[in-house]
Design a protein around this motif. Structure first.
Motif, mmCIF file in Angstrom:
data_model
loop_
_atom_site.group_PDB
_atom_site.id
_atom_site.type_symbol
_atom_site.label_atom_id
_atom_site.label_comp_id
_atom_site.label_asym_id
_atom_site.label_seq_id
_atom_site.Cartn_x
_atom_site.Cartn_y
_atom_site.Cartn_z
ATOM 1 N N GLU A 149 0.660 -1.311 -0.045
ATOM 2 C CA GLU A 149 -0.266 -0.086 0.106
ATOM 3 C C GLU A 149 0.841 1.459 -0.035
ATOM 4 N N THR A 150 2.002 1.179 0.528
ATOM 5 C CA THR A 150 2.998 2.371 0.586
ATOM 6 C C THR A 150 3.431 2.492 -0.699
ATOM 7 N N THR A 151 3.685 1.683 -1.552
ATOM 8 C CA THR A 151 3.941 1.767 -3.130
ATOM 9 C C THR A 151 2.749 2.422 -3.930
ATOM 10 N N PHE A 152 1.505 1.722 -3.735
ATOM 11 C CA PHE A 152 0.625 2.291 -4.470
ATOM 12 C C PHE A 152 0.026 3.750 -3.991
ATOM 13 N N ASP A 153 0.367 4.006 -2.795
ATOM 14 C CA ASP A 153 -0.051 5.399 -2.372
ATOM 15 C C ASP A 153 0.830 6.523 -3.102
ATOM 16 N N TYR A 154 2.081 5.985 -3.196
ATOM 17 C CA TYR A 154 3.376 6.910 -4.052
ATOM 18 C C TYR A 154 2.932 7.077 -5.455
ATOM 19 N N ILE A 155 2.626 5.734 -5.992
ATOM 20 C CA ILE A 155 2.279 5.890 -7.425
ATOM 21 C C ILE A 155 1.317 6.775 -7.963
ATOM 22 N N GLU A 156 0.026 6.459 -7.286
ATOM 23 C CA GLU A 156 -0.992 7.125 -7.748
ATOM 24 C C GLU A 156 -1.154 8.458 -7.977
ATOM 25 N N GLY A 157 -1.668 8.987 -9.125
ATOM 26 C CA GLY A 157 -1.806 10.355 -9.646
ATOM 27 C C GLY A 157 -0.451 10.986 -10.162
ATOM 28 N N ARG A 158 0.720 10.345 -10.393
ATOM 29 C CA ARG A 158 1.999 10.705 -10.983
ATOM 30 C C ARG A 158 1.769 10.926 -12.415
ATOM 31 N N GLU A 159 2.470 11.737 -13.011
ATOM 32 C CA GLU A 159 2.566 11.990 -14.437
ATOM 33 C C GLU A 159 2.217 10.980 -15.435
ATOM 34 N N PHE A 160 2.851 9.711 -15.351
ATOM 35 C CA PHE A 160 2.754 8.752 -16.220
ATOM 36 C C PHE A 160 2.035 7.363 -15.777
ATOM 37 N N THR A 161 1.518 7.420 -14.551
ATOM 38 C CA THR A 161 0.847 6.329 -14.007
ATOM 39 C C THR A 161 -0.667 6.247 -14.548
ATOM 40 N N PRO A 162 -0.711 4.872 -14.615
ATOM 41 C CA PRO A 162 -2.225 4.722 -15.055
ATOM 42 C C PRO A 162 -3.242 5.329 -14.215
ATOM 43 N N LYS A 163 -4.470 5.816 -14.886
ATOM 44 C CA LYS A 163 -5.447 6.797 -14.132
ATOM 45 C C LYS A 163 -6.903 6.040 -14.183
ATOM 46 N N GLY A 164 -7.525 6.156 -12.884
ATOM 47 C CA GLY A 164 -8.815 5.615 -12.893
ATOM 48 C C GLY A 164 -9.052 4.132 -12.947
ATOM 49 N N GLU A 165 -9.866 3.582 -13.806
ATOM 50 C CA GLU A 165 -9.946 2.124 -13.678
ATOM 51 C C GLU A 165 -8.833 1.487 -14.115
ATOM 52 N N ALA A 166 -7.802 1.806 -15.201
ATOM 53 C CA ALA A 166 -6.696 1.143 -15.317
ATOM 54 C C ALA A 166 -5.468 1.120 -14.160
ATOM 55 N N PHE A 167 -5.714 2.177 -13.477
ATOM 56 C CA PHE A 167 -5.009 2.289 -12.203
ATOM 57 C C PHE A 167 -5.184 0.955 -11.151
ATOM 58 N N GLU A 168 -6.586 1.009 -10.774
ATOM 59 C CA GLU A 168 -7.291 -0.023 -10.316
ATOM 60 C C GLU A 168 -6.902 -1.515 -10.710
#
Length: 464
Positions: free
Chosen positions: A237-256
């Protein structure tokens, strides 16, 4: 039998197995900089080969760029030539480039994670040994040579023998004043600078899970300093929280959907490693190095060994002669003239916050030159937004512009011959920070306390 985290990621990227135990390994992301890419681009031209997948590459200058007046032309002829070649090659091959002045520019191993280019389960390479940094996300990341840089450019694959696996487990709670840098210096001191040779290391245990992402990057960054091919930490969860919302990370459903996959990236309960080590976090104290390889480290209030079992006595004494130290000596009270806080090991916003938090309301010692170099334009921008620049300036620290800086003697930021520098970088080789420079590796907190006190002290006595 279950699989290790390393096995899961590696096996998912094997394109083909070749006789002799060689795998054709697919590479998800290729990071390049100005030092090791020009020769690779030249090889493409010489062999009339196209760039296979330019969208998998990101470039930035970092190693030998100046950290002052980056808006002006580079004065050093070699540095200017290498940076110009990077710009020319990226323009010619249409490669994404974050050049000087770009808001995403910075040390290649800092910008990858902060932009969301680095993600769990990926394979990542760069013509730089500290590519192991990205393993903190559960990626397989390692440095490659110039000929391999060309190989990835032409094929997006590498010919690789699968390394052995090692797990290092650290359980318990870290002591006051102990940071990630102390953790990895302790491990290397125990296992030696060759203790990980031939292995990919997974770091595990309660103490590792308690670390922030930036701290985990520090640990994985220095895996190479014990000879390992790379280091990894299972994403959580520490990893996922860090990644979420960054410039080139998946967004929305793709992130989930991505998180659902990332949650499978852990070593199975019945996975077998080729080697295992266990450490108790309570045994780890603030560390400092005394010699000319990262394995020559001691607890800061300890003494230099009388002899080093893993080294010939000739090389041990040669190292101490270079450093001006004696066997059995304590470093307590040793005057320090230079402090460098930066490098791909410790130049992220968390590192700057640690330093600013300690030096706020204090002044560095008059005889100390204290330089702090953010790892990227984004770190620099955030530091200014938080007012850290003002705190550091008031304390007498010089905040520079992003770059590798005094980690290595390839740019203007060199330590004078014979001078001692407490440095948050990753290597203390002879001449690493300049001809004749004497480097003592330490955490940002140890560096900050040293700058204020002007000498090496037991930092636990100076913490609130």
């Amino acid at each position: 039998m279950g699989k290790t985290l390393f096995d899961k990621v590696w096996d998912a990227h094997v394109v083909k197995q070749i006789d002799g135990g060689i795998d054709v390994l697919y590479i998800d992301r290729h990071l390049i900089h100005e030092v090791t890419s020009p020769q690779a681009f030249s090889e493409l031209e010489t062999r009339n080969l196209p760039l296979f997948r330019k969208e998998k590459m990101v470039a930035t200058p970092d190693h030998n760029i100046p950290t002052k007046d980056q808006h002006l032309p580079i004065k050093d002829a070699l540095s200017k030539h290498q940076v110009d070649r990077l710009l020319e090659n990226c323009a010619k091959y249409d490669v994404e480039l974050y050049g000087l002045g770009h808001p995403f520019q910075g040390i290649v191993h800092v910008i990858g994670p902060e932009l969301g280019i680095t993600l769990p389960g990926r394979t990542m390479v760069c013509g730089d040994s500290h590519t192991s940094t990205h393993g903190a996300f559960g990626a397989i990341a390692f440095g490659i040579g110039t000929s391999q840089v060309a190989q990835v450019m032409a094929t997006q694959c590498l010919l690789q023998s699968k390394p052995k696996t090692m797990r290092i487990t650290i359980d318990g709670e870290l002591n006051k004043g102990v940071l990630a840098k102390d953790v990895i210096l302790h491990i290397i001191a125990e296992l030696t600078a060759a203790g990980g040779t031939g292995y990919f290391i997974e770091y595990a245990g309660a103490a590792i899970r308690s670390l922030s992402m930036e701290a985990r990057m520090t640990v994985c960054n220095m895996s190479i300093e014990m000879g390992a091919r790379g280091g990894m930490i299972a994403p959580d969860e520490t990893t996922f929280d860090y990644i979420e919302g960054r410039e080139f990370t998946p967004k929305g459903e793709a992130f989930e959907q991505a998180v659902a996959y990332w949650k499978t990236l852990h070593s199975d309960a019945d996975a077998v490693f080729d080697q295992e080590y266990h450490f108790d976090a309570a045994d780890i104290e603030p560390m400092i190095t005394y010699g000319t390889n990262p394995g020559m480290g001691i607890k800061i209030k300890g003494n230099i060994p009388e002899r080093l079992a893993a080294s010939s006595q000739d090389s041990f004494h040669k190292s101490l002669d270079y450093m001006g130290f004696l066997p059995g000596e304590s470093l307590m009270g040793k005057e320090i003239n230079h402090v460098f806080i930066g490098s791909c090991t410790n130049s992220r916003i968390e590192d700057l916050r640690i330093v600013a938090d300690y030096v706020k309301g204090k002044k560095k010692a008059a005889h100390v030159q204290a330089m702090i170099v953010p790892g990227s334009k984004q770190v620099e921008k955030q530091a200014i937004a938080e007012g850290l620049d003002l705190i550091l300036k008031e304390a007498g620290f010089e905040l520079r512009e992003p770059g590798c800086s005094a980690c290595l003697g390839m740019n203007d930021d060199k330590v004078p011959a014979g001078a001692y520098c407490v440095s948050t970088s990753n290597r203390n080789f002879e001449g690493r920070q300049g001809p004749g420079a004497r480097t003592l590796l330490a955490s940002p907190l140890v560096a900050a306390v040293t700058a204020v006190q002007g000498k090496i002290v037991d930092i636990t006595e100076f913490l609130n």
